[in-house]
Design a protein around this motif. Structure first.
Motif, PDB file in Angstrom:
ATOM      1  N   GLU A 302       0.848  -1.194   0.000  1.00 28.37           N
ATOM      2  CA  GLU A 302       0.000   0.000   0.000  1.00 28.37           C
ATOM      3  C   GLU A 302       0.878   1.236   0.000  1.00 28.37           C
ATOM      4  N   ASP A 303       0.645   2.117  -0.957  1.00 27.59           N
ATOM      5  CA  ASP A 303       1.386   3.366  -1.017  1.00 27.59           C
ATOM      6  C   ASP A 303       0.557   4.421  -0.296  1.00 27.59           C
ATOM      7  N   VAL A 304       1.042   4.900   0.836  1.00 29.39           N
ATOM      8  CA  VAL A 304       0.275   5.908   1.552  1.00 29.39           C
ATOM      9  C   VAL A 304       1.021   7.238   1.583  1.00 29.39           C
ATOM     10  N   GLY A 305       1.731   7.536   0.486  1.00 25.18           N
ATOM     11  CA  GLY A 305       2.355   8.837   0.366  1.00 25.18           C
ATOM     12  C   GLY A 305       3.775   8.826   0.860  1.00 25.18           C
ATOM     13  N   ARG A 306       3.936   9.197   2.137  1.00 28.67           N
ATOM     14  CA  ARG A 306       5.320   9.313   2.574  1.00 28.67           C
ATOM     15  C   ARG A 306       5.938   7.986   2.984  1.00 28.67           C
ATOM     16  N   ARG A 307       5.161   6.922   2.974  1.00 29.24           N
ATOM     17  CA  ARG A 307       5.747   5.604   3.177  1.00 29.24           C
ATOM     18  C   ARG A 307       4.856   4.541   2.533  1.00 29.24           C
ATOM     19  N   LYS A 308       5.356   3.301   2.570  1.00 27.72           N
ATOM     20  CA  LYS A 308       4.571   2.199   2.024  1.00 27.72           C
ATOM     21  C   LYS A 308       4.359   1.166   3.105  1.00 27.72           C
ATOM     22  N   ILE A 309       3.207   0.547   3.070  1.00 28.32           N
ATOM     23  CA  ILE A 309       2.920  -0.516   4.029  1.00 28.32           C
ATOM     24  C   ILE A 309       2.821  -1.827   3.247  1.00 28.32           C
ATOM     25  N   LEU A 310       3.681  -2.776   3.618  1.00 28.01           N
ATOM     26  CA  LEU A 310       3.615  -4.091   2.981  1.00 28.01           C
ATOM     27  C   LEU A 310       2.767  -5.003   3.850  1.00 28.01           C
ATOM     28  N   ARG A 311       1.694  -5.554   3.265  1.00 27.73           N
ATOM     29  CA  ARG A 311       0.891  -6.557   3.973  1.00 27.73           C
ATOM     30  C   ARG A 311       1.387  -7.915   3.510  1.00 27.73           C
ATOM     31  N   ALA A 312       1.770  -8.725   4.460  1.00 27.68           N
ATOM     32  CA  ALA A 312       2.396  -9.991   4.072  1.00 27.68           C
ATOM     33  C   ALA A 312       2.029 -11.095   5.065  1.00 27.68           C
ATOM     34  N   GLU A 313       2.521 -12.289   4.813  1.00 31.28           N
ATOM     35  CA  GLU A 313       2.316 -13.396   5.742  1.00 31.28           C
ATOM     36  C   GLU A 313       3.654 -14.023   6.096  1.00 31.28           C
ATOM     37  N   LEU A 314       3.790 -14.363   7.388  1.00 24.09           N
ATOM     38  CA  LEU A 314       4.969 -15.059   7.850  1.00 24.09           C
ATOM     39  C   LEU A 314       4.480 -16.373   8.429  1.00 24.09           C
ATOM     40  N   TYR A 315       4.813 -17.455   7.801  1.00 27.42           N
ATOM     41  CA  TYR A 315       4.329 -18.789   8.200  1.00 27.42           C
ATOM     42  C   TYR A 315       2.817 -18.766   8.441  1.00 27.42           C
ATOM     43  N   GLY A 316       2.105 -18.134   7.524  1.00 28.93           N
ATOM     44  CA  GLY A 316       0.637 -18.141   7.593  1.00 28.93           C
ATOM     45  C   GLY A 316       0.029 -17.092   8.511  1.00 28.93           C
ATOM     46  N   HIS A 317       0.872 -16.312   9.183  1.00 25.87           N
ATOM     47  CA  HIS A 317       0.318 -15.277  10.069  1.00 25.87           C
ATOM     48  C   HIS A 317       0.452 -13.898   9.423  1.00 25.87           C
ATOM     49  N   PRO A 318      -0.651 -13.105   9.436  1.00 29.07           N
ATOM     50  CA  PRO A 318      -0.596 -11.786   8.790  1.00 29.07           C
ATOM     51  C   PRO A 318       0.350 -10.848   9.533  1.00 29.07           C
ATOM     52  N   LEU A 319       0.965  -9.964   8.765  1.00 35.62           N
ATOM     53  CA  LEU A 319       2.029  -9.118   9.295  1.00 35.62           C
ATOM     54  C   LEU A 319       2.113  -7.863   8.426  1.00 35.62           C
ATOM     55  N   ALA A 320       2.337  -6.712   9.068  1.00 34.17           N
ATOM     56  CA  ALA A 320       2.523  -5.471   8.313  1.00 34.17           C
ATOM     57  C   ALA A 320       3.952  -4.995   8.479  1.00 34.17           C
ATOM     58  N   VAL A 321       4.533  -4.482   7.398  1.00 37.12           N
ATOM     59  CA  VAL A 321       5.883  -3.928   7.453  1.00 37.12           C
ATOM     60  C   VAL A 321       5.818  -2.510   6.900  1.00 37.12           C
ATOM     61  N   ALA A 322       6.397  -1.554   7.658  1.00 36.14           N
ATOM     62  CA  ALA A 322       6.431  -0.177   7.178  1.00 36.14           C
ATOM     63  C   ALA A 322       7.735   0.063   6.438  1.00 36.14           C
TER      64      ALA A 322
END
Lengths: 357, 286, 366
Positions: A302-322
């Motif tokens: 997700e591009d939210v302007g001054r940064r991006k948020i990556l929505r991902a999965e780690l071993y099947g668990h949802p996780l966000a990375v800025a």
């Protein structure tokens, strides 16, 4: 100016029959003289109840409230010598700006010369000198709120100034300015200030120490940095930061947190109560995406302007990375983080962190 | 540009017809009478401004106007502050609020002539509760003979009848004030008077304007009650403009002067209402 | 497709909306961004047919609907206040527009369940709205708007009365909910961050005028003028009054930078430069970075980052730096800025050229 002591304060509306009837379960805190404090939490967490107890609109069911060493529990609002700024601006429409600010001083019989000097000073502080002699009627919301603020600051002898979500009616850009002005005002005036809000940015930027409230309790009181890096409760991790802290369920075995195939080394930690749910907390801002670490399954960026948020999965668990605004995701991305980034929770409470070599 | 919706006019039409028949046409008839002379037999002669001049030069008119103004002045001076005072002391919630509201609404529900009759009987020296009680207490009270007593009776009656209207309006204004204002005032150390002066009064201003206008127009046009209680007496002491008008039109059948007087009466009400309105909304236009 | 053609609205001599043309495609999410009183609500009322434009026209799918009242159009609306039927259960609230349409019972049931599922209201269907939290009440109102299957759904600051964290959750869900329906969504907000999170297209409104309309990221990265740049900046932009002379940028008499390539087309003379607070960094990111000397006014620590207010001459700037930095007021501080990040505006406020970005990042992921 005064030190505020909340001595084992509990409050229930009506007669409490069980613990859950208390809107304020138990609050015990000492706030030092001249400090800037914030009460942060979602609606219904008890922050407004606590504020009303401090201002004297409510008498706590149990416990005491002290300003310095003086017991205030039974004193009415008018006798507590406090100032308060409300969510919606309160101005006396028929008076001029000058009269509005002079009002609390005149009511208490301050000498005329002193009042005039003080009012002039406040008008300069809130940047409304040019309009001093016009009536308050017909001003914009932020001007009105500045007047409410000015009236709060007028008396040089108040024990504390309370703010009840004072920036609700202010436009976002104006918020940045007013917030910084409030903070500067605190620096210059040295008043004890208590700021109640549901907005983490307002709380963290204003206060030296923030009390995060949840379900009638203060779950953590700390500096903005502590709340960010070491949330004592997973609620604090979730509530502060956007997106909030990632919480991943793990098994703890032999000094390691086990998540899928990942075995993450843990530092020394308190004993895990039997049956307690164990989780690790990772701030999205403290995660790195690159070629090292555990395999990450990216879902969307997700591009939210001054940064991006990556929505991902780690071993099947949802996780966000800025990530930074120019970040790109490599093919076959992997997730890595420093041991300091890890917090270990059992039953919601923090019991330890990552193993620091 | 296309009209928004033609059918909307049909909905307004009945009201327009009603207003035309009930207000505009009678008013024009009165204007018609006021500039003509008639000796019956449906024959009219142009009289110009003669009736107007006659009315404006008659002492009788000025005396009646003065009495009406005095009466309205007294009524406003008592009912507005009293109504506000009652509103300030009404309970804010609970059973007592309902009791209070019902009690206060009662006088408003009684028809005008019944109010007059009640007080006419109430004050009578021979059979009235008030009249007899006063006599027993040794107070020489008689609204039939004594000018002062007649006035006091009318004023007290009107205050009894209408103060609750003012109180209810003021109450509506008061309950619309957010709690934060009272809290802020308490924190600012404001006295009870300062709270009234700077918060409650400004917030009640609009409803008070309505109350003043309603009470002024109504008291200035009062007819039924004084007619029932005193019949305009003793002598002409309570002959207000309205009573005088009826005496002239129906008692003496001087339709021309009566019509001219109606128009003057109407214009005075219009003018004074406008003055009240202008004075009380002056600050809003700043 | 909803189209406004030179639509304007004047009330009692006061212009609420200046003549404005706008096309909104089916299945699109459109954000109306502007400060209070910028005309967002007025514009929505024109779109809905609650108000009639004083000039110009409104078209829907190629038909002129200018005079058609809102009742005869297919529109749903969500307001800042939580508007629900207090005496009805959540289920009946959501079902109400379907019942009005006279749909069969089984179909209503299926639609309501689907919407409740989407908005996470399934456990509360039998409750009354006032027994729910603010967030759940607003979800109910949104579910009712979605279930109606309207061509046009208008949301007027729907999250303004909700807690910060609830807003965050709903913001994340809304684009998915919108994508699942085929309607035109129009979403009014005062918050630039909200527009960025929602994505789609953004129309920036300023004092009743349409300042710019386009894909949200495009508007954010390439504002047409200073008004748009300012309205869309949160935190506020840093400004620098400068002059271009040949290949140099001057502040006062001192040259401080060569003209970066993306501004080379700008004419010589005074220009107003602007850049975002997060582009001013505490350490240089490359050899091309400018070093700008400032004095610290105040440092606000917001947990993961610090918002540092600084002064440079008469200009007040801000730095948004990751991490915690406690800096005393009055401390000198050097900020670093990649000149490629500069936006430039002429004396009239028109953009000379927008800050350079890689083409890849213009496309919103996901």
């Amino acid at each position: 100016m005064a030190r505020i002591t909340l001595d084992h304060v509990r409050h229930a509306y009506g007669t409490p029959r069980q613990e859950s009837d208390y809107a304020l379960k138990e609050v015990h805190a000492v706030w030092s003289d001249g400090g800037a404090y914030a009460l942060l939490g979602p609606s219904g967490c008890g922050k407004t109840t606590l504020l009303n107890i401090i201002s004297g609109l409510l008498r706590p069911s149990e416990g005491r409230i002290l300003f310095d060493d003086q017991d205030m529990t039974d004193l009415p609002t008018g006798k507590r010598n406090i100032a308060q700024v409300f969510q919606f601006p309160v101005v006396y429409d028929g008076m001029t700006l000058r009269e509005n600010i002079a009002f609390p001083l005149r009511n208490r019989g301050f000498p005329r010369a002193e009042t005039e000097a003080r009012v002039a000073e406040i008008l300069r502080l809130i940047d409304l000198e040019g309009m001093a002699d016009r009536r308050a009627r017909g001003l914009t919301a932020d001007q009105k709120q500045k007047i409410s603020l000015g009236r709060g600051l007028a008396r040089p002898d108040v024990n504390a100034i309370l703010f009840d979500e004072p920036l609700t009616v202010i436009d976002p850009q104006m918020k940045w300015r007013l917030r910084a002005e409030l903070k500067a005002l605190h620096r210059r005036s040295g008043f004890t200030m208590v700021y109640v809000t549901h907005d983490q940015t307002e709380a963290l930027t204003f206060a030296d120490r923030v009390a995060v409230m949840h379900d009638g309790r203060i779950v953590q009181m700390g500096t903005p940095e502590e709340l960010f890096l070491r949330p004592e409760h997973s609620f604090v991790g979730y509530f502060i930061g956007s997106p909030g802290m990632n919480l991943l369920p793990v098994r703890v075995e032999g000094g390691e947190a086990i998540l899928g195939e990942a075995r993450i080394p843990l530092g020394p930690h308190a004993e895990i109560p039997p049956g307690a749910r164990t989780e690790i907390g990772l701030r999205p801002e403290m995660l790195r995406v690159g070629r090292e670490g555990w395999p990450l399954v990216p879902l969307r960026l997700e591009d939210v302007g001054r940064r991006k948020i990556l929505r991902a999965e780690l071993y099947g668990h949802p996780l966000a990375v800025a990530l930074g605004e120019d970040a790109e995701i490599p093919a076959d991305p992997r997730l890595d983080f420093a041991p300091e980034a890890l917090n270990l929770y059992a039953g919601g409470w923090r019991i330890g962190g990552g193993r620091i070599p | 540009m296309k009209p928004w919706n033609n059918k909307a006019w049909l909905l307004v039409l009945p009201t327009l017809v009603l207003v035309a028949f009930s207000a505009v046409i009678p008013l024009m008839t009165v204007v018609n009478y006021s500039v003509q002379d008639t000796f019956g037999g449906n024959r009219f002669f142009w009289a110009g401004t003669e009736w107007y001049e006659q009315i404006l030069n008659s002492d009788r008119f000025w005396a009646a106007l003065w009495r009406s103004l005095l009466f309205s002045g007294i009524i406003l001076a008592i009912e507005i502050p009293l109504g506000v005072f009652i509103a300030l002391h009404m309970p804010r919630k609970g059973v007592w609020l309902s009791v209070c509201l019902v009690l206060m609404a009662l006088p408003l529900l009684i028809p005008w002539n019944v109010v007059g009759t009640i007080w006419q009987v109430f004050g009578r020296v021979d059979i009235g509760l008030l009249g007899r009680a006063m006599a027993e207490l040794g107070v020489n009270y008689n609204y039939v003979n004594n000018v002062g007593d007649a006035w006091v009776t009318l004023v007290v009656m009107d205050v009894w009848h209408w103060t609750s209207l003012v109180a209810l309006l003021a109450y509506a204004g008061l309950v619309s004030i957010p709690d934060a204002y009272y809290q802020a005032a308490e924190i600012d150390g404001a006295s009870r008077w300062a709270v009234f002066r700077h918060i409650q009064l400004p917030k009640m201003k609009r409803v008070l304007l309505i109350a003043v206008l309603l009470r002024f127009m109504d008291s200035f046009m009062i007819y039924t009650e004084p007619f029932v209680v005193t019949g305009g007496g003793p002598g002409n002491a309570t002959t207000f403009l309205s009573i005088d008008l009826v005496k002239m039109a129906l008692g003496q059948f001087d339709l021309g002067p009566a019509a001219a007087m109606s128009i003057i009466y109407f214009l005075i009400i219009l003018l004074l209402s406008w003055v009240f309105y202008a004075v009380m909304t002056r600050h809003d236009q700043e | 497709m909803l189209e406004l053609r030179e639509a304007a609205r004047t009330v009692g001599g006061e212009t609420h909306i200046h003549p404005l043309s706008l096309k909104l495609e089916r299945g699109s999410l459109n954000v109306l961004l502007g400060a209070a009183l910028s005309g967002k609500t007025s514009l929505m009322r024109l779109m809905a047919g609650l108000d009639r434009p004083t000039s110009g026209s409104v078209w829907f799918d190629g038909k002129d609907v200018t005079g058609v009242p809102v009742r005869k159009r297919d529109i749903a609306m969500v307001y800042q206040q939580f508007v629900n039927y207090p005496a009805m259960s959540v289920y009946d609230n959501i079902a109400s527009p379907l019942k009005l349409q006279g749909r069969p019972r089984a179909e209503i049931e299926a639609e309501v369940r689907k919407a409740a599922d989407l908005l996470r209201l399934t456990p509360y269907l039998s409750r009354k709205p006032l027994e729910l939290s603010g967030g759940q009440q607003q979800r109910t109102a949104i579910a009712r708007a979605v279930v109606k299957g309207a061509d046009l759904v208008l949301l007027d600051e729907p999250l303004a009365n909700l807690d910060y964290k609830l807003r965050e959750e709903l913001r994340e869900e809304l684009p998915k909910i919108f994508a699942a329906s085929g309607a035109i969504f129009v979403y009014a907000t005062t918050e630039p961050a909200e527009a960025l999170l929602l994505g789609g297209a953004t129309a920036v409104l300023h004092e009743g005028r349409l300042a710019q309309f386009g894909p949200t990221m495009e508007v954010w990265r390439r504002p047409r003028d200073l008004t748009v740049a300012r309205a869309f900046a949160d935190p506020p932009l840093n400004m620098l009054e400068a002059r271009k002379e040949g290949g140099l940028l001057l502040e006062g008499e001192a040259a401080f930078s060569p003209v970066p390539p993306h501004l080379s087309a700008a004419p010589d003379g005074p220009c107003r430069l602007a850049f975002h607070p997060h582009h001013l960094t505490l350490a240089p990111k490359g050899p091309q970075d400018l070093r700008l000397e400032t004095t610290v006014d105040l440092a606000e620590i917001a947990g993961s980052e610090t918002f540092i207010h600084v002064e440079r001459g008469l200009q007040r700037w801000a730095l948004l730096a990751p991490g915690v930095h406690e800096i005393a007021p009055g401390t000198p501080l050097a900020g670093f800025l990649d000149p490629a990040r500069l936006m430039a505006f002429d004396a009239q406020g028109r953009a000379v050229a927008a800050a350079e970005t890689s083409a890849q990042s213009l496309v919103r992921g996901g």
